[in-house]
Design an enzyme around this catalytic site. Structure first.
Site, PDB file in Angstrom:
ATOM      1  N   GLU A 126      29.931 -59.555 -54.772  1.00 29.36           N
ATOM      2  CA  GLU A 126      28.939 -58.485 -54.783  1.00 29.36           C
ATOM      3  C   GLU A 126      28.265 -58.477 -56.158  1.00 29.36           C
ATOM      4  O   GLU A 126      28.955 -58.526 -57.181  1.00 29.36           O
ATOM      5  CB  GLU A 126      29.593 -57.125 -54.527  1.00 29.36           C
ATOM      6  N   GLY A 281      36.296 -52.403 -61.278  1.00 36.08           N
ATOM      7  CA  GLY A 281      37.606 -51.830 -61.066  1.00 36.08           C
ATOM      8  C   GLY A 281      38.300 -52.507 -59.903  1.00 36.08           C
ATOM      9  O   GLY A 281      39.487 -52.822 -59.962  1.00 36.08           O
ATOM     10  N   MET A 283      37.198 -54.556 -55.683  1.00 35.05           N
ATOM     11  CA  MET A 283      36.173 -54.972 -54.732  1.00 35.05           C
ATOM     12  C   MET A 283      36.738 -54.982 -53.327  1.00 35.05           C
ATOM     13  O   MET A 283      37.827 -55.502 -53.076  1.00 35.05           O
ATOM     14  CB  MET A 283      35.653 -56.365 -55.105  1.00 35.05           C
ATOM     15  N   GLU A 316      38.984 -48.399 -52.268  1.00 34.13           N
ATOM     16  CA  GLU A 316      38.741 -49.693 -51.633  1.00 34.13           C
ATOM     17  C   GLU A 316      39.174 -49.681 -50.175  1.00 34.13           C
ATOM     18  O   GLU A 316      38.528 -50.306 -49.323  1.00 34.13           O
ATOM     19  CB  GLU A 316      39.456 -50.799 -52.401  1.00 34.13           C
ATOM     20  N   HIS A 319      36.542 -48.276 -47.982  1.00 35.87           N
ATOM     21  CA  HIS A 319      35.452 -49.225 -47.727  1.00 35.87           C
ATOM     22  C   HIS A 319      35.688 -50.080 -46.490  1.00 35.87           C
ATOM     23  O   HIS A 319      34.724 -50.625 -45.934  1.00 35.87           O
ATOM     24  CB  HIS A 319      35.293 -50.164 -48.924  1.00 35.87           C
ATOM     25  N   GLU A 338      29.389 -46.558 -51.515  1.00 39.00           N
ATOM     26  CA  GLU A 338      30.109 -46.090 -52.699  1.00 39.00           C
ATOM     27  C   GLU A 338      30.326 -44.575 -52.726  1.00 39.00           C
ATOM     28  O   GLU A 338      31.391 -44.098 -53.117  1.00 39.00           O
ATOM     29  CB  GLU A 338      29.385 -46.557 -53.967  1.00 39.00           C
TER      30      GLU A 338
END
Length: 870
Positions: A126, A281, A283, A316, A319, A338
């Site tokens: 990303e 931090g 992904m 995470e 996500h 986010e």
């Protein structure tokens, strides 16, 4: 605009041409230390006769075959793109390339652990860096399936998004350098199961001799989900003590999200890999999350950092649904990823883990970040205009993350929690494995809640800026409230007034002296002024907290009596969230030149003497430092810094032995170095001649003391090197670079400047350590020659460095870069304004970085002037 900076228009055009893509990608990471081989076979449909392009950033393309026709790479491959002309209805393209390993944390990063010489690989794709590893339509709305194969050393562990279907031995051995200085070994091929339909930036590879822990989760759909944790071998012992608790946190997240959204975890496995030299931090690669391995605690860390690790793990995990299962079409909806992950991870941390005060953590940390970002000239709507990839890079900021999450908390209050999550369930199920937009989300939330959210969205999500809400309170002779209004204003450049669902709390001291909430009211406000009708006629409390429970996103200004009471009694408020809301408002007033910096530092020092909420404590210490280093009148700064340092040391001595407060106070004290006893204290702690009950001088604290001594020119480079020689690890190398760069000498600054800009052998993390330390000293004379140098170098940095390295050197999220922030602020402003005038055609992302630096320096001048006049 050709090249690597894909535009939104180009992405839309390509998405309209291609469909049904499927990839077969083979990587060979046994070919040495510099490059690896990448082979891609891509099938896709297209409009017959149309043309498009593949993305690929590679030093060499060996072969391109399109629909059976061999293309000349010298002709077809230009500007990081492979031209695909005269397409058929059904197409196949085969690309073989030689790709570079990364040293910058972008693409496929290769790290050598100096502790044992082992090699570790991991990917980071990303925004769009899958193209650094294989040929790809690298944009989020061209989702595809992926069949990955990796050839790697036989002793390694290799992971990707799907489980490995098979692993087979191959003939041959690794090439020289593949394993560093270790002997060559045999090789294996890992063949992974086909992925679900997904975006390319979420694909991932991890390879190396990683240590492993395993568990499993009984998923709500009846499946058993295998779980893995991985880290470098040199960190295995430190990680082992935390592995079980991290599995527990993750499982709590699985259960909380599945229950809250009504959608079970959708993927076949869930691995979390802690990796070195990581830019972010973490992904959210599908089923293969990567996290920075500074989250492995060899040494003591604060409760705030432990809390942050829990939030990151849950962020995470969120996500996997928001961003992965349902993905934005283009980067203007990055917030859909986010903001939701930030909001949900805070909610899950507060309700599904031991960190039940996490909304106070959010207010002190994330929300303070949002308020600062939102008051810069570079602020943008939560749904930001993203014209190209360069715009996207700089959009990972306090607006996209923290403001977005704050506004989602307000939206939940506005529509009701039950209805909100009903809408989220519909959104996730309707768009699973696809792409969605803001309008798709609003449609489901409106349907569930019965509210028309179009106007709400236009005001909250699609307009820039932040409101200020001020309490206007009048009382009669008996101290009963006769007038109570909430007055809303907006900055002139963004004159937008918004609807708010807001709480108003009454606070009074109890018999023990603690200040507690004695009543609470909730109301909707809109427009310039709204009466708080429920409190008319009531006895005025000692303090009225507007935005009680922190429901909305706004700047706060208290009525005068409440302000005076809070400034005198902040330490006595019992509720951690109330303290955090008040503290943030006082800090905001200090930054706006509405509250004296010295007063803020004094009341904060008093409040931290009783504060126990670790993140609030951490940010209060940081804000005290900011107030005295930047905002106190220059003529009084030295005296105030000395006074604060002395006060911090007294608090260190008075703190409970072994407590989080003792630890954080010592860390803060070491950041000053101006009191008469500093050298004796620091050297004594380092040598062991001075001890503090309950405090162990472990590796990280030892290096922090060395850094503090270096920043005050009390230790030599030779001594720093000698310390590194006792235990050379990835982390200690970075700390040694930082300590050398922090020394307050012309020679040290010259060395740091040259290293950060010119040493191409440094890793991303080493460059970051040098750049941060270069600019940390408060003596303007150290930087008098670097203001012109900085602005004379900016364009070449942007042209010659990768984005992340350029950001690190010019204006990272940390705010500490080669920008000489302690140079004369007038000089910084003059040079920045001149650069902006002379570089009006520079990339918007680069101009934004310079504008942020300029705004910081202008704010310093404004607030210093205010304090000098008091």
């Amino acid at each position: 605009m050709p090249g690597s900076n894909l535009t939104q228009i180009e992405a839309e055009e390509r998405q309209g041409i291609v469909s049904h893509p499927a990839y077969v990608v083979s990587l060979d990471v046994t070919q040495g230390s510099k490059t690896f081989t990448s082979a891609t076979t891509l099938t896709f449909d297209a409009q017959p006769g149309s043309s498009t392009f593949l993305d690929l950033i590679a030093p060499q393309v060996d072969s391109i075959v399109l629909n059976g026709e061999q293309l000349d790479p010298a002709v077809a491959f230009k500007d990081d793109r492979i031209a695909l002309e005269n397409l058929q209805e059904h197409n196949q393209v085969d690309v073989i390339a030689t790709c570079d390993y990364s040293r910058t944390g972008e693409g496929l990063h290769r790290s050598v652990d100096p502790a044992d010489g082992r090699i570790y690989l991991y990917s980071q794709f990303e925004v769009p860096d899958a193209r650094r590893v294989y040929a790809v339509f690298d944009q989020p709305d061209v989702k595809a399936t992926f069949d990955f194969t990796v050839v790697a050393p036989e002793s390694w562990t290799v992971l990707s998004n799907s489980p490995a279907g098979s692993v087979e031995n191959l003939a041959g051995k690794t090439a020289d350098g593949t394993l560093g200085d270790a002997a060559a070994e045999g090789i294996k091929r890992w063949i992974f199961e086909q992925t679900p339909t997904m975006s390319s930036y979420l694909t991932a590879f991890v390879a190396g001799p990683y240590a492993q822990w395993t568990s499993e989760y009984a998923n709500e759909d009846g499946r058993t989900v295998p779980m893995g944790l991985y880290c470098r071998q040199s960190l295995k012992d430190a990680f082992d003590k935390d592995a079980e608790s991290l599995f527990d946190v993750t499982k709590s997240g699985f259960a909380f999200y599945a229950k809250t959204w009504g959608v079970p975890y959708p993927y076949a496995k869930y691995d979390q890999v802690f990796v070195p030299e990581y830019n972010a931090g973490a992904m959210e690669n599908i089923a293969l999350v990567t996290l920075r391995d500074s989250y492995i605690f060899e040494s003591k860390v604060s409760g705030a950092v432990i809390n942050r690790r829990v939030e990151t793990v849950l962020h995470e995990l969120a996500h996997m649904w928001f961003g992965d299962l349902v993905t934005m079409k283009w980067w203007n909806d990055l917030w859909l990823n986010e903001s939701f992950a930030e909001f949900m991870s805070t909610l899950a941390t507060s309700e599904a883990t031991e960190h039940t005060d996490d909304w106070a953590t959010f207010c002190s940390g994330e929300k303070s970040w949002a308020l600062a970002e939102d008051q810069k000239p570079t602020t943008h709507p939560i749904v930001a205009p993203i014209h190209d990839l360069n715009d996207t890079y700089v959009n990972f900021d306090g607006i996209t993350y923290a403001k977005g999450a704050s506004v989602l908390k307000q939206l939940v209050a506005y529509v009701g929690r039950k209805k909100f999550f009903e809408g989220i369930h519909s959104y996730l199920t309707k768009h699973a494995y696809g792409n969605a937009t803001l309008n798709d989300l609003l449609a489901e939330l409106s349907q569930a809640s019965g509210r028309d959210l179009d106007s709400w969205s236009k005001l909250w999500l699609e307009q820039s800026g932040i409101n200020t809400i001020t309490a206007a309170i009048d009382t009669d002779a008996d101290d009963r409230i006769i007038k109570a209004n909430l007055v809303q204003t907006a900055p002139a450049e963004f004159p937008v007034l918004r609807p708010h669902r807001i709480g108003v709390g009454f606070y009074n001291a109890d018999k023990s002296g603690k200040i507690i909430r004695t009543d609470r009211f909730e109301l909707d406000i809109d427009g310039e002024s709204t009466e708080i009708s429920d409190i008319i006629g009531l006895k005025r409390p000692q303090f009225i907290l507007v935005n009680d429970d922190d429901l909305t996103y706004t700047k706060l200004r208290f009525d005068k009596e409440s302000l005076d009471f809070a400034a005198a009694n902040l330490y006595a408020f019992e509720d951690p969230l109330a303290r955090a809301v008040i503290w943030l408002s006082l800090w905001d007033m200090t930054r706006d030149a509405e509250f004296p910096a010295e007063h803020f530092a004094a009341l904060s020092l008093k409040a931290i003497s009783t504060e126990k909420q670790s993140t609030t404590f951490r940010y209060a210490l940081s804000q005290i430092s900011g107030a005295v280093h930047y905002y106190v009148a220059p003529k009084r700064r030295a005296a105030i810094m000395k006074l604060v340092a002395q006060s911090l040391w007294k608090l260190v001595l008075a703190a409970e032995a072994g407590s989080d407060e003792q630890f954080q106070l010592l860390q803060a004290y070491l950041g000053y170095g101006v009191d008469d006893d500093f050298e004796d204290n620091a050297q004594g702690l380092l040598s062991g001649e001075l001890t503090l009950d309950g405090l162990v001088i472990d590796n990280s604290l030892r290096w922090l003391i060395i850094h503090a001594l270096a920043a005050n020119n009390l230790i030599s480079d030779a001594a720093i090197d000698a310390e590194l020689g006792t235990r050379e690890t990835t982390e200690n190398r970075e700390k040694a670079y930082g300590a050398k760069a922090a020394r307050p000498t012309a020679q040290a600054k010259k060395w740091a400047w040259s290293e950060a800009l010119d040493d191409n052998d440094l890793t991303n993390s080493q460059i970051e350590a040098i750049a941060m330390s270069f600019s940390q000293n408060t003596d303007p004379q150290l930087y008098k020659d670097y203001v012109e140098s900085f602005f004379g170098t900016v364009n070449s940095i942007w042209r010659d460095k990768s984005f992340h390295i350029a950001e690190t050197l010019i204006c990272p999220l940390s705010g500490q870069s080669l920008y000489p922030r302690f140079a004369d602020a007038h000089q910084l402003v003059d040079f920045a304004e001149r650069w902006l005038n002379e570089n009006k055609d520079a990339d918007r992302a680069l101009r934004g970085m310079i504008i942020k630096n300029l705004d910081d320096s202008r704010r310093v001048l404004k607030v210093q002037t205010y304090n000098a006049q008091l």
